[in-house]
Design a protein around this motif. Structure first.
Motif, PDB file in Angstrom:
ATOM      1  N   ILE A   1       0.850  -1.203   0.000  1.00 41.02           N
ATOM      2  CA  ILE A   1       0.000   0.000   0.000  1.00 41.02           C
ATOM      3  C   ILE A   1       0.880   1.245   0.000  1.00 41.02           C
ATOM      4  O   ILE A   1       0.610   2.218  -0.714  1.00 41.02           O
ATOM      5  N   ASP A   2       1.961   1.216   0.775  1.00 43.31           N
ATOM      6  CA  ASP A   2       2.887   2.347   0.774  1.00 43.31           C
ATOM      7  C   ASP A   2       3.573   2.503  -0.579  1.00 43.31           C
ATOM      8  O   ASP A   2       3.743   3.622  -1.075  1.00 43.31           O
ATOM      9  N   ASP A   3       3.968   1.402  -1.194  1.00 47.21           N
ATOM     10  CA  ASP A   3       4.599   1.475  -2.512  1.00 47.21           C
ATOM     11  C   ASP A   3       3.695   2.168  -3.526  1.00 47.21           C
ATOM     12  O   ASP A   3       4.164   2.943  -4.367  1.00 47.21           O
ATOM     13  N   ASP A   4       2.399   1.906  -3.439  1.00 47.60           N
ATOM     14  CA  ASP A   4       1.452   2.448  -4.416  1.00 47.60           C
ATOM     15  C   ASP A   4       0.965   3.847  -4.069  1.00 47.60           C
ATOM     16  O   ASP A   4       0.662   4.640  -4.973  1.00 47.60           O
ATOM     17  N   TYR A   5       0.893   4.182  -2.768  1.00 46.01           N
ATOM     18  CA  TYR A   5       0.236   5.431  -2.364  1.00 46.01           C
ATOM     19  C   TYR A   5       1.101   6.323  -1.467  1.00 46.01           C
ATOM     20  O   TYR A   5       0.644   7.380  -1.033  1.00 46.01           O
ATOM     21  N   ASN A   6       2.339   5.911  -1.180  1.00 43.48           N
ATOM     22  CA  ASN A   6       3.288   6.735  -0.412  1.00 43.48           C
ATOM     23  C   ASN A   6       2.717   7.198   0.932  1.00 43.48           C
ATOM     24  O   ASN A   6       2.890   8.361   1.323  1.00 43.48           O
ATOM     25  N   ILE A   7       2.072   6.292   1.651  1.00 46.36           N
ATOM     26  CA  ILE A   7       1.439   6.696   2.905  1.00 46.36           C
ATOM     27  C   ILE A   7       2.461   6.956   4.005  1.00 46.36           C
ATOM     28  O   ILE A   7       2.130   7.571   5.018  1.00 46.36           O
ATOM     29  N   PHE A   8       3.719   6.512   3.832  1.00 42.97           N
ATOM     30  CA  PHE A   8       4.750   6.747   4.840  1.00 42.97           C
ATOM     31  C   PHE A   8       5.483   8.068   4.632  1.00 42.97           C
ATOM     32  O   PHE A   8       6.264   8.469   5.501  1.00 42.97           O
ATOM     33  N   GLU A   9       5.232   8.735   3.538  1.00 46.77           N
ATOM     34  CA  GLU A   9       5.992   9.947   3.217  1.00 46.77           C
ATOM     35  C   GLU A   9       5.754  11.044   4.261  1.00 46.77           C
ATOM     36  O   GLU A   9       4.615  11.439   4.527  1.00 46.77           O
ATOM     37  N   GLY A  10       6.831  11.526   4.855  1.00 48.39           N
ATOM     38  CA  GLY A  10       6.748  12.605   5.828  1.00 48.39           C
ATOM     39  C   GLY A  10       6.166  12.196   7.172  1.00 48.39           C
ATOM     40  O   GLY A  10       5.928  13.059   8.024  1.00 48.39           O
ATOM     41  N   VAL A  11       5.962  10.920   7.405  1.00 45.72           N
ATOM     42  CA  VAL A  11       5.309  10.447   8.635  1.00 45.72           C
ATOM     43  C   VAL A  11       6.330  10.324   9.768  1.00 45.72           C
ATOM     44  O   VAL A  11       7.391   9.728   9.594  1.00 45.72           O
TER      45      VAL A  11
END
Length: 254
Positions: free
Chosen positions: A32-42
């Motif tokens: 999910i992170d690979d596809d939507y970058n949910i970890f960016e800036g977290v």
């Protein structure tokens, strides 16, 4: 063929063993992170219903890393104990209790989370309508505590089951998030009705005041008179209502 035999054929089961993950489910969050970058800036993350800890383990490796950033904090919450993980603070608590939300924010020194994730699921019965309802109630409980601990603009990810009432779930979540998508990472088996709801850009309604509710209580109007604002009184019955319309569940993306 038994479950054990099927698991041993599974590439992600073997990959989890090779890379030292506690369960193959770690790859679902990573993809999910690979596809939507949910970890960016977290910097601050909460993992709800965390045991046995594969998602917390993925967060530890991807966000905490070598621990060089003192601002990074990961909190794992579950009513069960789990083995320790580097950079992860564990809280044994019930996600439907206000004291659990307060303990989470205390761990963040009064700040709110950038990301809240939940891979939790109730014990399945094999009866899809019952299992879908149980999982929906768990998502509601996770959303409820998320409104206390997630910063505006933050992200929420939770496991769900595909079902006929996904229209209702989508509309519930759109009250609080500007973008809601149903996603299925490639590590989730095609035969499974499992999917994940990805909610981005948390912006609750104006004047909304988070209040812990019990999702199994039916008398929402009476409850709202006791403790909720007019905004909450409008939202909670909406969340509790039924929907008889069938849908093609994965067409909802905003």
């Amino acid at each position: 063929m038994g479950k054990s035999s099927k698991d041993k054929r599974d590439i992600y089961y073997r990959k989890a063993k090779e890379e030292g993950y506690r369960a193959r489910s770690a790859f679902k969050l990573l993809q999910i992170d690979d596809d939507y970058n949910i970890f960016e800036g977290v910097k601050r993350v909460v993992d709800l219903c965390a045991a046995p800890g594969s998602w917390s383990q993925a967060l530890s490796r991807k966000i905490y890393g070598d621990g060089s950033d003192p601002d990074v904090k990961i909190v794992a919450v579950d009513i069960q104990e789990m083995a320790p993980l580097k950079g992860v603070v564990q809280i044994r608590g019930d996600i439907t209790k206000l004291e659990t939300a307060l303990e989470i924010t205390n761990q963040f020194d009064g700040k709110q989370a950038d990301l809240v994730v939940s891979d939790g699921a109730p014990d399945v019965t094999g009866l899809h309508d019952i299992d879908f309802y149980g999982q929906s109630q768990l998502i509601l409980a996770a959303l409820n505590i998320t409104t206390h601990i997630l910063r505006p603009g933050g992200c929420f990810v939770a496991k769900m089951f595909k079902g006929n009432d996904m229209t209702l779930m989508y509309n519930q979540l759109r009250v609080f998030f500007r973008s809601v998508q149903f996603v299925k990472p490639k590590s989730s088996r095609n035969s499974s009705l499992e999917a994940f709801v990805l909610c981005q850009h948390y912006y609750p309604p104006t004047d909304f005041k988070p209040t812990m509710i019990d999702p199994v209580i039916d008398s929402y109007k009476e409850l709202s008179k006791q403790s909720l604002s007019q905004v909450n009184e409008f939202i909670v019955p909406f969340i509790a209502c039924g929907d008889l319309n069938g849908i093609d569940s994965f067409n909802f993306t905003t």
